[in-house]
Design an enzyme around this catalytic site. Structure first.
Site, mmCIF file in Angstrom:
data_model
loop_
_atom_site.group_PDB
_atom_site.id
_atom_site.type_symbol
_atom_site.label_atom_id
_atom_site.label_comp_id
_atom_site.label_asym_id
_atom_site.label_seq_id
_atom_site.Cartn_x
_atom_site.Cartn_y
_atom_site.Cartn_z
ATOM 1 C CD GLU A 291 -2.582 -1.186 2.642
ATOM 2 O OE1 GLU A 291 -3.744 -1.610 2.622
ATOM 3 O OE2 GLU A 291 -2.011 -0.804 3.682
ATOM 4 C CB CYS A 362 -3.452 35.468 12.027
ATOM 5 S SG CYS A 362 -3.776 36.795 10.888
ATOM 6 C CD GLU A 363 -1.442 29.528 14.701
ATOM 7 O OE1 GLU A 363 -2.592 29.998 14.574
ATOM 8 O OE2 GLU A 363 -1.047 28.982 15.739
HETATM 9 C C1 LIG Z 1 -0.777 5.709 5.590
HETATM 10 C C2 LIG Z 1 -0.927 4.277 5.268
HETATM 11 C C3 LIG Z 1 -0.290 3.736 4.146
HETATM 12 C C4 LIG Z 1 0.622 4.531 3.252
HETATM 13 O O1 LIG Z 1 1.765 4.989 3.875
HETATM 14 P P1 LIG Z 1 2.858 5.801 3.010
HETATM 15 O O2 LIG Z 1 3.895 6.139 4.005
HETATM 16 O O3 LIG Z 1 2.170 7.000 2.462
HETATM 17 O O4 LIG Z 1 3.334 4.897 1.939
HETATM 18 C C5 LIG Z 1 -0.506 2.408 3.860
HETATM 19 N N1 LIG Z 1 -1.311 1.642 4.627
HETATM 20 C C6 LIG Z 1 -1.946 2.142 5.718
HETATM 21 C C7 LIG Z 1 -2.826 1.266 6.501
HETATM 22 C C8 LIG Z 1 -1.777 3.466 6.072
HETATM 23 O O5 LIG Z 1 -2.401 3.938 7.142
#
Ligand SMILES: *Cc1c(COP(=O)(O)O)cnc(C)c1O
Length: 432
Positions: A291, A362-363
């Site tokens: 992922e 504004c920070e």
């Molecule tokens: C955020 C996340 C990702 C992706 O992470 P990256 O660092 O953007 O590659 C993959 N799987 C899950 C469950 C996440 O929460």
């Protein structure tokens, strides 16, 4: 010169992205402006996809982690590349469904999904729901038995590996809001519970060990740990799980200090580990899901701003104010995230001025970078912040009632708006 293949400098000394002159883009669409290179996004997805297809006979799926950058056109691109997505909210799921994303290629995450979100996921027929905790496991089993529609799930395991950038800790990392802890036996308990529930089918396991990771070791170690758990599950329950989701977290270059890594090369080691472990445990090689989020969209994106006031405080520092800031990029304000910055219309000139880049909120903490080296600049120059494709647009806000910038997609010298800039009417849309 740059860390992203999407970027270059043309004869006028202007920064280009995807073959488009950034100064022309800034004038055509206005600033602030998010610009993303379609080729860069597609190439990253293909590199991951090819690494699995060419090296791993049990097959797998690249699921783009869409929280990194979520809008309709991104989902269309991912769909066209034959990849899957991961979503973490009803909003992301809804957006994906709006472009007809195939529901069976959606992985639904989150540590506290609402009942409505779970029902929505079941109604759409989401491919896998990744169950995060016991509360959710029972809630989902209850909903699915009432609706009378079985749901395919993974369990999110916290394998005791925490990795960030160049460091990772192998053991004892049980302090996480996510997942079933491996160390204290929760993981095995949850698996044993899940396989007994009639209204859900446990298809496999998931883990995600961190983000912006450069080492191969933690990924390899996670793959090993998860294979050992799958073997333990078979030995204690007789159930052989055949799908394994190893999450994302591959690091990208934000500055010259970040060492480049090859995503394909990294995946190769992980896949080899899965093969070795399956032989060792006499298990079938699992179908693998990865992922990547940041590494798909991060390097493909930049943000363009117009320089406003330049305030020099002798002996202290020079502030350069821009027409955006923490509303379009909160990552420096949140965790001092490093970025490379340059003056887009002077990209071929030496970066010999030390400047602090301030946003317009504004920070006092509204900064994009402190003590960055960039070209000398004046009001009206175009500034580019690089590698902002991930966790910028998706983390943007309307603080100070500032409108969100447009997102422009570039591709081989062509440009098109894929998300319109917000208007003041949008700002008051929900006000009564
Ligand atoms: C955020 C996340 C990702 C992706 O992470 P990256 O660092 O953007 O590659 C993959 N799987 C899950 C469950 C996440 O929460």
């Amino acid at each position: 010169m740059f860390f992203s293949d999407s970027l270059n400098v043309n004869e006028q000394g202007h920064l280009t992205i995807g073959g488009c002159d950034t100064v022309v883009l800034a004038h055509k669409y206005g600033t602030p402006l998010y610009v993303m290179d379609e080729t860069g996004i597609r190439n990253a997805l293909r590199e991951y996809k090819n690494s699995i297809e060419q090296n791993y006979e049990s097959g797998g799926m690249v699921a783009y982690a869409s929280k990194a950058c979520s809008f309709k056109e991104i989902y269309r691109i991912v769909m066209q590349e034959g990849c899957a997505i991961d979503v973490v909210s009803g909003g992301e799921l809804y957006t994906a469904m709006q472009v007809g994303f195939p529901a069976e290629r959606i992985y639904f995450h989150g540590n506290n999904k609402t009942e409505d979100e779970l029902k929505m996921a079941i109604k759409y027929g989401v491919g896998r729901i990744i169950v995060d905790n016991f509360n959710e496991l029972y809630k989902l089993a209850d909903i699915t038995s009432k609706i009378g529609k079985k749901s395919n799930i993974y369990l999110r395991i916290t394998p005791g590996i925490e990795a960030h950038t160049h460091e990772f800790i192998k053991t004892g990392q049980i302090d996480s809001k996510f997942g079933f802890t491996l160390e204290n036996g929760d993981a095995l308990k949850a698996i044993k519970t899940a396989v007994k529930l009639n209204s859900i089918t446990l298809k496999g396991l998931h883990c995600h060990i961190g983000s912006q990771i450069f080492d191969e070791e933690p990924f390899v170690f996670a793959a090993q740990t998860m294979m050992d758990l799958i073997a333990q599950v078979r030995d204690t329950t007789g159930v052989t799980l055949t799908e394994l989701n190893l999450g994302g977290g591959f690091g990208i270059r934000y500055t010259k200090d970040d060492k480049p890594i090859s995503f394909g090369g990294n995946m190769h080691k992980v896949l080899k580990t899965l093969e070795e472990r399956s032989v060792y445990h006499n298990l079938p090689k699992p179908f693998i899901i990865i992922e990547p989020g940041r590494s798909v969209v991060g390097p493909a994106g930049i943000t363009l701003y117009t320089v406003g006031a330049v305030k020099d405080i002798p002996g202290v520092r020079t502030y350069v104010s821009i027409d955006g800031g923490m509303t379009d990029n909160p990552r420096y304000a949140l965790y001092k995230a490093p970025y490379s910055v340059l003056i887009a219309n002077k990209a071929n000139q030496p970066a010999d001025c030390k400047m602090t880049i301030a946003g317009r909120c504004c920070e006092s903490g509204d900064l994009i970078q402190e003590d960055a080296m960039l070209q000398s600049c004046n009001s009206g120059d175009i500034m580019a912040v690089l590698a902002t494709g991930a966790y910028n647009y998706s983390m943007s806000s309307n603080y100070n009632r500032i409108t969100r910038p447009a997102v422009v997609m570039v591709n081989n010298g062509e440009s098109r708006i894929v998300v319109k800039a917000e208007s003041y009417e949008d700002i008051v849309r929900n006000d009564i």
